[in-house]
Design an enzyme around this catalytic site. Structure first.
Site, mmCIF file in Angstrom:
data_model
loop_
_atom_site.group_PDB
_atom_site.id
_atom_site.type_symbol
_atom_site.label_atom_id
_atom_site.label_comp_id
_atom_site.label_asym_id
_atom_site.label_seq_id
_atom_site.Cartn_x
_atom_site.Cartn_y
_atom_site.Cartn_z
ATOM 1 N N LYS A 1 -11.752 -2.081 6.537
ATOM 2 C CA LYS A 1 -10.895 -3.071 7.562
ATOM 3 C C LYS A 1 -11.394 -2.938 8.961
ATOM 4 O O LYS A 1 -11.199 -4.023 9.541
ATOM 5 C CB LYS A 1 -9.677 -2.425 7.064
ATOM 6 C CG LYS A 1 -9.153 -2.445 5.842
ATOM 7 C CD LYS A 1 -8.645 -3.818 5.241
ATOM 8 C CE LYS A 1 -8.369 -3.923 3.926
ATOM 9 N NZ LYS A 1 -7.542 -2.745 3.225
ATOM 10 N N ASP B 1 -1.535 6.411 6.502
ATOM 11 C CA ASP B 1 -2.638 5.661 6.120
ATOM 12 C C ASP B 1 -2.926 4.684 7.206
ATOM 13 O O ASP B 1 -2.075 3.785 7.212
ATOM 14 C CB ASP B 1 -2.144 4.675 4.717
ATOM 15 C CG ASP B 1 -3.216 3.787 4.279
ATOM 16 O OD1 ASP B 1 -4.160 3.514 5.013
ATOM 17 O OD2 ASP B 1 -2.860 2.948 3.104
ATOM 18 N N TRP C 1 0.673 -1.257 0.100
ATOM 19 C CA TRP C 1 0.123 0.122 0.047
ATOM 20 C C TRP C 1 0.864 1.388 -0.042
ATOM 21 O O TRP C 1 0.484 2.166 -0.565
ATOM 22 C CB TRP C 1 -1.157 -0.062 1.131
ATOM 23 C CG TRP C 1 -1.702 -1.115 1.199
ATOM 24 C CD1 TRP C 1 -1.842 -1.980 1.999
ATOM 25 C CD2 TRP C 1 -2.705 -1.479 -0.038
ATOM 26 N NE1 TRP C 1 -3.113 -3.275 1.334
ATOM 27 C CE2 TRP C 1 -3.523 -2.859 0.314
ATOM 28 C CE3 TRP C 1 -3.149 -0.773 -0.880
ATOM 29 C CZ2 TRP C 1 -4.400 -3.306 -0.467
ATOM 30 C CZ3 TRP C 1 -4.317 -1.472 -1.978
ATOM 31 C CH2 TRP C 1 -4.767 -2.485 -1.491
HETATM 32 C C1 LIG Z 1 -6.869 -2.102 1.744
HETATM 33 C C2 LIG Z 1 -5.884 -1.070 2.240
HETATM 34 C C3 LIG Z 1 -5.760 0.029 1.045
HETATM 35 C C4 LIG Z 1 -6.722 0.091 0.048
HETATM 36 O O1 LIG Z 1 -7.908 0.471 0.427
HETATM 37 P P1 LIG Z 1 -9.087 0.598 -0.891
HETATM 38 O O2 LIG Z 1 -10.170 1.213 -0.029
HETATM 39 O O3 LIG Z 1 -9.637 -0.670 -1.334
HETATM 40 O O4 LIG Z 1 -8.702 1.458 -1.773
HETATM 41 C C5 LIG Z 1 -4.839 1.225 1.563
HETATM 42 N N1 LIG Z 1 -4.205 0.984 2.526
HETATM 43 C C6 LIG Z 1 -4.240 -0.199 3.421
HETATM 44 C C7 LIG Z 1 -3.200 -0.147 4.475
HETATM 45 C C8 LIG Z 1 -5.013 -1.169 3.310
HETATM 46 O O5 LIG Z 1 -4.877 -2.213 4.181
#
Ligand SMILES: *Cc1c(COP(=O)(O)O)cnc(C)c1O
Length: 361
Positions: free
Chosen positions: A198, A174, A107
């Protein structure tokens, strides 16, 4: 033999979209038929109607309250396009000349790719040399960059940052896969973003928590949908929000608050993590993937020491009503994702299954 669980629900270790609290799912399904006795469905009323504006406002304030950021110059937005859109929105809104990124996985790598479209990108450190199984510690953040970006929890590799640097520039994180799971000083960050699916709700909305004074420092024109200021000015209602995803996220945040907030859930998450990691370390048939000091409490990655046992182990955990244990293709093996709503008892079932394999292999 392991007793078949009487739990109506499977033990859901899915990495994302992930498990949500049962009471949240019940309330959400009720609201799809009839929102609070209104005689209308949540998903067939105007997003500008009083009941939905109240939902959005509650979701925004609960997010700030749970993070301890109320009254500290922060705002919460529920946007669309996933965390993946934040990779580019951060750069669009903040990157004037250069930015610094810590590369700890898939990511982060994707976030870096987007940043390069807007300016110079300095990768302060990377753990790519070891397939991202650890978090680099020795690095410096230059003081002449526009911001520093990191990923708190690496969902795919099962590592997490235990400490965050004292950044001389705005720090962006993030937190998609560990937001609301552990206590941190969230006021160290200028922007926090997290895809809902998540640890907060269904796919379709992304929480963005930002400090207002971090904006307004780039020269470029920003398209409205990608401009944080436009969304702030419209109280997260610039266009039709993802009403269902925001509603379910609000319910999950309210559930967490009732439980006692992050302090309480952190203890449960620690308990689940020690259960699984103790077994991985004890059981000679398993080996952990991530460096011990960087192990994620949300995603535990591990492999069988003897690949020949794959079929047997897979049959055992499937019989035990376990779902979503396969590792990501870039790591292989297994990944047990233990987000907030996963009960300790589900982790115990997995541990029992690992011991059953040891007894019968
Ligand atoms: C799943 C995830 C993403 C991507 O998220 P989307 O909503 O599918 O764009 C980005 N960063 C992390 C750490 C993730 O686990």
């Amino acid at each position: 033999m392991i007793e078949k669980s009487k739990h109506v629900k499977k033990h859901n270790f899915s990495a994302g979209p992930c498990i949500l609290p049962e009471e949240v799912l019940r309330k959400a399904s009720q609201a799809v038929v009839d929102l609070d006795g209104l005689g209308l469905s949540l998903i067939e009323i105007s997003h500008r109607s009083k009941p939905f504006v109240a939902v959005m406002e509650k979701a925004r304030s609960l997010a700030l309250e749970l993070l301890g950021l109320e009254g500290k110059g922060y705002q919460a937005l529920f946007l669309q396009g996933g965390a993946s859109t934040q990779f580019l929105m951060v750069a669009y809104n903040l990157l004037q000349n250069k930015a610094a990124y810590l590369n700890t996985g898939t990511w982060s790598t994707k976030a870096i790719k987007e940043a390069k479209l807007f300016g110079d990108m300095i990768e302060v450190a990377s753990s790519k040399d070891a397939n991202f199984n650890y978090i680099p510690r020795e690095y410096e953040i230059p003081s002449d960059v526009d911001y520093f970006h990191c990923t708190s929890n690496n969902t795919i590799f099962g590592t997490s940052m235990k400490d965050f640097p004292n950044s001389p520039v705005p720090m962006i994180c993030d937190m998609s896969s560990d937001i609301f799971s552990r206590q941190l000083d969230f006021s160290k960050f200028d922007i926090i973003y997290a895809g809902a699916q998540k640890n907060m709700g269904p796919a379709g909305t992304t929480l963005v928590v930002l400090k207002e004074d971090v904006l307004g420092k780039v020269d470029r024109a920003i398209p409205s949908m990608l401009d944080y200021n436009v969304h702030l000015g419209k109280d997260s209602m610039f266009n039709t929000p993802s009403v269902f995803a925001v509603y379910v996220s609000m319910l999950t945040l309210a559930w967490l608050k009732d439980l006692g907030g992050i302090v309480t859930i952190e203890k449960v998450n620690e308990e689940k993590a020690s259960l699984i990691y103790d077994e991985i370390d004890r059981n000679p048939l398993f080996k952990g993937f991530a460096a011990v000091e960087d192990r994620s409490f949300m995603n535990a990655t591990f492999n069988l020491t003897d690949r020949g046992l794959t079929g047997k182990f897979d049959a055992l955990w499937q019989e035990a009503d376990i779902n979503g244990l396969n590792g990501h293709r870039s790591v292989g093996g297994y990944r047990a994702s233990m987000y907030n709503a996963l009960p300790v008892s589900s982790v115990q079932v997995l541990v029992d299954t690992m011991q059953e394999l040891e007894r019968t292999a």
